[in-house]
Enzyme design. Structure first.
Site, mmCIF file in Angstrom:
data_model
loop_
_atom_site.group_PDB
_atom_site.id
_atom_site.type_symbol
_atom_site.label_atom_id
_atom_site.label_comp_id
_atom_site.label_asym_id
_atom_site.label_seq_id
_atom_site.Cartn_x
_atom_site.Cartn_y
_atom_site.Cartn_z
ATOM 1 N N TRP A 1 50.324 68.365 21.296
ATOM 2 C CA TRP A 1 49.089 68.949 20.787
ATOM 3 C C TRP A 1 47.956 68.496 21.696
ATOM 4 C CZ3 TRP A 1 47.445 72.232 16.978
ATOM 5 C CH2 TRP A 1 48.412 72.687 16.082
ATOM 6 N N VAL B 1 46.078 63.219 20.180
ATOM 7 C CA VAL B 1 44.737 63.635 19.760
ATOM 8 C C VAL B 1 44.867 64.329 18.414
ATOM 9 C CG1 VAL B 1 42.735 65.072 20.276
ATOM 10 C CG2 VAL B 1 43.954 63.942 22.146
ATOM 11 N N HIS C 1 44.423 67.374 5.829
ATOM 12 C CA HIS C 1 45.570 67.144 6.717
ATOM 13 C C HIS C 1 45.271 66.043 7.733
ATOM 14 C CE1 HIS C 1 49.301 68.175 8.707
ATOM 15 N NE2 HIS C 1 48.670 68.300 9.861
#
Length: 158
Positions: free
Chosen positions: A26, A80, A88
């Site tokens: 990600w 990150v 979340h």
């Protein structure tokens, strides 16, 4: 970022140590750079062997950090996590931090927490060690975890 209390660890003499680096995919453009900065820090500290692994997201970092901790003297986890509109963010950050801490304690191998937990992409860029960043968490987390491995090695001496 607080900006105060920084121990200013530039390098340590980590010759002979083996370092594991695990990074998430990600925000790969930032994490890729953080991994390069972690590898540069390891080289500057004299680490002769670096093992790099990649995982899909930050939640997967602890399990791979655990596998690396069984083969390496120290591990640094890089990722990150940017806050969105839901909770979340909190659950991911709690799981990652608890998981990395558990791995470090259970395996008796220091695990550096280089996961950026930020409010915005700009804050992440400020900490990712880019040319215009104010911090370099890939480098800093690596030097800190190598320093911890050296402290453990010193304590273990007869």
């Amino acid at each position: 970022m607080a900006g105060f209390g920084d121990p200013h660890l530039e390098t340590v003499d980590a010759a002979g140590l083996r370092l594991g680096i695990v990074g998430s995919r990600w925000h790969h453009e930032l994490v890729d750079h953080m991994i390069e900065r972690a590898k540069a820090a390891a080289e500057a500290c004299g680490v002769q062997e670096v093992v790099v692994a990649r995982v899909a997201g930050s939640v997967e970092l602890p399990i791979v950090a655990q596998a690396l901790s069984r083969r390496c003297d120290a591990v640094v986890a890089l990722g990150v996590v940017i806050k969105g509109e839901t909770d979340h963010f909190k659950y991911v950050n709690d799981a990652v931090t608890s998981g990395l801490t558990r791995v470090s304690l259970d395996e008796e191998t220091p695990v550096g927490h280089g996961v950026l937990t930020v409010q915005s992409l700009g804050q992440a860029r400020d900490r990712a060690g880019l040319a215009d960043s104010v911090e370099d968490k890939g480098w800093q987390a690596t030097v800190a975890v190598l320093d911890a491995a050296l402290a453990i090695r010193e304590i273990a001496k007869p």
